[in-house]
Motif scaffolding. Sequence first.
Motif, PDB file in Angstrom:
ATOM      1  N   ALA A 379      33.388  30.807 169.510  1.00 19.90           N
ATOM      2  CA  ALA A 379      33.156  31.637 168.315  1.00 19.90           C
ATOM      3  C   ALA A 379      31.694  32.038 168.308  1.00 19.90           C
ATOM      4  N   GLY A 380      31.409  33.206 167.761  1.00 24.19           N
ATOM      5  CA  GLY A 380      30.032  33.668 167.716  1.00 24.19           C
ATOM      6  C   GLY A 380      29.735  34.641 168.858  1.00 24.19           C
ATOM      7  N   PRO A 381      28.482  34.706 169.327  1.00 20.35           N
ATOM      8  CA  PRO A 381      27.373  33.809 168.996  1.00 20.35           C
ATOM      9  C   PRO A 381      26.779  34.078 167.603  1.00 20.35           C
ATOM     10  N   PHE A 382      26.187  33.006 167.044  1.00 22.99           N
ATOM     11  CA  PHE A 382      25.533  33.097 165.739  1.00 22.99           C
ATOM     12  C   PHE A 382      24.029  32.858 165.932  1.00 22.99           C
ATOM     13  N   SER A 383      23.229  33.758 165.411  1.00 25.02           N
ATOM     14  CA  SER A 383      21.765  33.627 165.509  1.00 25.02           C
ATOM     15  C   SER A 383      21.180  33.355 164.129  1.00 25.02           C
ATOM     16  N   PHE A 384      20.131  32.516 164.108  1.00 25.80           N
ATOM     17  CA  PHE A 384      19.432  32.237 162.847  1.00 25.80           C
ATOM     18  C   PHE A 384      17.985  31.877 163.164  1.00 25.80           C
ATOM     19  N   SER A 385      17.128  32.119 162.204  1.00 26.32           N
ATOM     20  CA  SER A 385      15.708  31.829 162.374  1.00 26.32           C
ATOM     21  C   SER A 385      15.310  30.647 161.509  1.00 26.32           C
ATOM     22  N   VAL A 386      14.346  29.876 162.009  1.00 20.47           N
ATOM     23  CA  VAL A 386      13.872  28.669 161.314  1.00 20.47           C
ATOM     24  C   VAL A 386      12.379  28.832 161.034  1.00 20.47           C
ATOM     25  N   ALA A 387      12.008  28.779 159.763  1.00 21.69           N
ATOM     26  CA  ALA A 387      10.598  28.857 159.359  1.00 21.69           C
ATOM     27  C   ALA A 387      10.080  27.457 159.039  1.00 21.69           C
ATOM     28  N   GLN A 388       8.759  27.354 158.919  1.00 19.98           N
ATOM     29  CA  GLN A 388       8.156  26.058 158.640  1.00 19.98           C
ATOM     30  C   GLN A 388       8.458  25.614 157.207  1.00 19.98           C
ATOM     31  N   GLY A 389       8.886  24.365 157.044  1.00 22.98           N
ATOM     32  CA  GLY A 389       9.191  23.825 155.731  1.00 22.98           C
ATOM     33  C   GLY A 389       7.986  23.186 155.075  1.00 22.98           C
ATOM     34  N   MET A 390       8.103  22.811 153.798  1.00 16.56           N
ATOM     35  CA  MET A 390       6.994  22.246 153.026  1.00 16.56           C
ATOM     36  C   MET A 390       6.645  20.840 153.470  1.00 16.56           C
ATOM     37  N   LYS A 391       7.642  20.070 153.884  1.00 15.46           N
ATOM     38  CA  LYS A 391       7.363  18.673 154.258  1.00 15.46           C
ATOM     39  C   LYS A 391       6.406  18.608 155.426  1.00 15.46           C
ATOM     40  N   ALA A 392       6.653  19.431 156.412  1.00 17.82           N
ATOM     41  CA  ALA A 392       5.792  19.416 157.588  1.00 17.82           C
ATOM     42  C   ALA A 392       4.378  19.864 157.232  1.00 17.82           C
ATOM     43  N   ILE A 393       4.244  20.888 156.337  1.00 15.42           N
ATOM     44  CA  ILE A 393       2.926  21.386 155.922  1.00 15.42           C
ATOM     45  C   ILE A 393       2.141  20.292 155.218  1.00 15.42           C
ATOM     46  N   ASN A 394       2.796  19.578 154.298  1.00 17.29           N
ATOM     47  CA  ASN A 394       2.116  18.492 153.576  1.00 17.29           C
ATOM     48  C   ASN A 394       1.641  17.420 154.531  1.00 17.29           C
ATOM     49  N   THR A 395       2.488  17.133 155.525  1.00 21.15           N
ATOM     50  CA  THR A 395       2.108  16.099 156.493  1.00 21.15           C
ATOM     51  C   THR A 395       0.895  16.525 157.293  1.00 21.15           C
ATOM     52  N   MET A 396       0.913  17.818 157.724  1.00 26.69           N
ATOM     53  CA  MET A 396      -0.221  18.329 158.500  1.00 26.69           C
ATOM     54  C   MET A 396      -1.495  18.307 157.677  1.00 26.69           C
ATOM     55  N   GLU A 397      -1.406  18.678 156.391  1.00 27.03           N
ATOM     56  CA  GLU A 397      -2.598  18.689 155.534  1.00 27.03           C
ATOM     57  C   GLU A 397      -3.148  17.283 155.348  1.00 27.03           C
ATOM     58  N   ALA A 398      -2.233  16.320 155.236  1.00 26.80           N
ATOM     59  CA  ALA A 398      -2.674  14.937 155.082  1.00 26.80           C
ATOM     60  C   ALA A 398      -3.411  14.466 156.326  1.00 26.80           C
ATOM     61  N   VAL A 399      -2.890  14.874 157.498  1.00 31.37           N
ATOM     62  CA  VAL A 399      -3.550  14.479 158.751  1.00 31.37           C
ATOM     63  C   VAL A 399      -4.925  15.112 158.847  1.00 31.37           C
ATOM     64  N   LYS A 400      -4.953  16.451 158.506  1.00 31.61           N
ATOM     65  CA  LYS A 400      -6.258  17.127 158.533  1.00 31.61           C
ATOM     66  C   LYS A 400      -7.222  16.476 157.559  1.00 31.61           C
ATOM     67  N   SER A 401      -6.774  16.080 156.355  1.00 29.32           N
ATOM     68  CA  SER A 401      -7.625  15.462 155.340  1.00 29.32           C
ATOM     69  C   SER A 401      -8.223  14.175 155.845  1.00 29.32           C
ATOM     70  N   ASP A 402      -7.417  13.393 156.572  1.00 28.37           N
ATOM     71  CA  ASP A 402      -7.927  12.133 157.117  1.00 28.37           C
ATOM     72  C   ASP A 402      -9.049  12.394 158.110  1.00 28.37           C
ATOM     73  N   LYS A 403      -8.862  13.438 158.936  1.00 24.01           N
ATOM     74  CA  LYS A 403      -9.880  13.721 159.960  1.00 24.01           C
ATOM     75  C   LYS A 403     -11.177  14.194 159.331  1.00 24.01           C
TER      76      LYS A 403
END
Length: 572
Positions: A379-403
């Motif tokens: 069946a298909g093919p089915f295509s979809f796009s994935v954007a960056q979610g909020m959880k990953a952004i918060n994690t990255m900001e926390a890592v940057k803040s530590d540095k």
Amino acid sequence: MTKALNILLLLFLSSMISLAQNVRFEVSVDARKIIQNSTVNVEFTIHNAEGQSFTPPKFNGFRIVGGPNRSTQMSFVNGKNSSKKSYGYALMATKLGKFRIGAATIEVDSKKYQTEPITIEVVKADPKSMQASEEYDFFVKAILSDSIAIIGQQVVLNYTLYTRIDIQNYDLMNESDYDGFFSVPLEGRRKRAQREIINNKEYYVQSLKKVALFPQQTGTYEFDPVVINLGIRDGSRRNSFFQRNTKKIQRTTNPIKIQVIANPPNEPLSYSGGVGSYDMNAQVDKKTITTDDAIKITMIIKGSGDAKIVTAPKQDFDRNLEVYEPNILSEDQMVDKGFVSSQKIFEYLVVPKKTGQFTIQPKFSYYSPDSNRYETLTAGPFSFSVAQGMKAINTMEAVKSDKVLSPLIASPIFVSKPTILFGSLLHWGLLGLILAAIPFLFMYKLKLRKEANIDPRLIQAQNAEKVAIAKLSVAKSLMNAGSIRQFYEEIQNGIFGYLSDRLEVPYSQMNKSDINKILTDKNVPQDFTDRVSTILQKAEMALFANAGSIGMQESYNGAKELILGLEVHFKR
């Protein structure tokens, strides 16, 4: 008036005394010599008494296909009363030889009466006479759609009447238990009789009963002949305006045999048990998601195979897509155009691990007996796009803040004196521990080598109990959840799996028909063999008869006690 009543009472008492003096208990049969797989009618009759506690004899060499049929008759002739009460049986001869039917017993006024034993001889049918059955004006056949089938494949058994005369009615006297198969009656609108030429004679052909059979285990299975009573017009008796007189004539179908084989090897990744003819379609609920979200894939599978063994097919998606265990949304079964068709709907949950553009193509594979190969539907093919979610952004900001913050902590200006380890007590202590550990490491390596040389089948046998108890734990959870069918399937799988591991017998050879022989060949005590057969039979009956929840706890306890008892036996 009083005198007349006394006379009537005297006559009644004298007739009752006369009846009591003529009590007889007799047996009669309609044949003393019959052909194998044909039937004989046996009737036990008590004369001039009501009788209590009737006990029939054992019918060794025969199978009861009708009865007990009870009938009572009373008459008053020439001032004398008489009565009789009969118990009738229709018996099918399953074996060749002479068979003795013992005495039946009955009690009358605390006195026991019994019939005389009788002997019936069963002979083999003449092949010529069997071939000539099609020369009769009417006969019946059992016709299988396939004589060789694969586990899960739908096979249709058709009991068919061929006739050149008018048949008023019919009655199947017996029917197989279809041991090893899941059976579904194919009831529905009866088709108009077709005409067929056999040996230059024209017959009307009519289906009497159809059954869909789904094999559950490999092996060779035989179904006994079925005795069918056919009602034809009785020309020797006068018909009334409201009723046509008929007489019963028996015809017996041919015995049938079916061989069940396992699925061919090299099945595709997306094969999940389907055998027959199938259609599949799927759909995706979203085209754009984030890494915090998931997409749902709904897959609808329709086909002719056994729905309960078809599971959600595995999918080979991008490695950056995590596929969770699918759910079954619905499972339906219906009879359509003389066949069983089913529909099963699965739901997949897919979670992306990273951003990007993805394309998926859900697959479902099944084995087609018509083409003798695996077929894959997509069946298909089915295509979809994935954007960056909020959880990953918060994690990255926390890592940057530590540095950023870490350098703001001022380091002290004190300089410590370096520690000299070599030659110290700590140095010699650590060296001693390393030297002391060498013999233990050597012994551990020898142990690993020894375990590596152990026969995997022995390890499998040693772990059989743990695996079986784990399966029974799953069965207990299903019992508590009220999942009756899945519970009994897990009970069967647990017992078959345990015996396969413990006895080192391939699981494909484990089936209800051969289990007794396997256990006997492995010197398993008869009481354990009987308990295995009883538990498997109860589970199979519950699966085929759609039984309720009554008896589930008993089945669970029995299976667990059986496995623990077998473990004690095997470890002696």
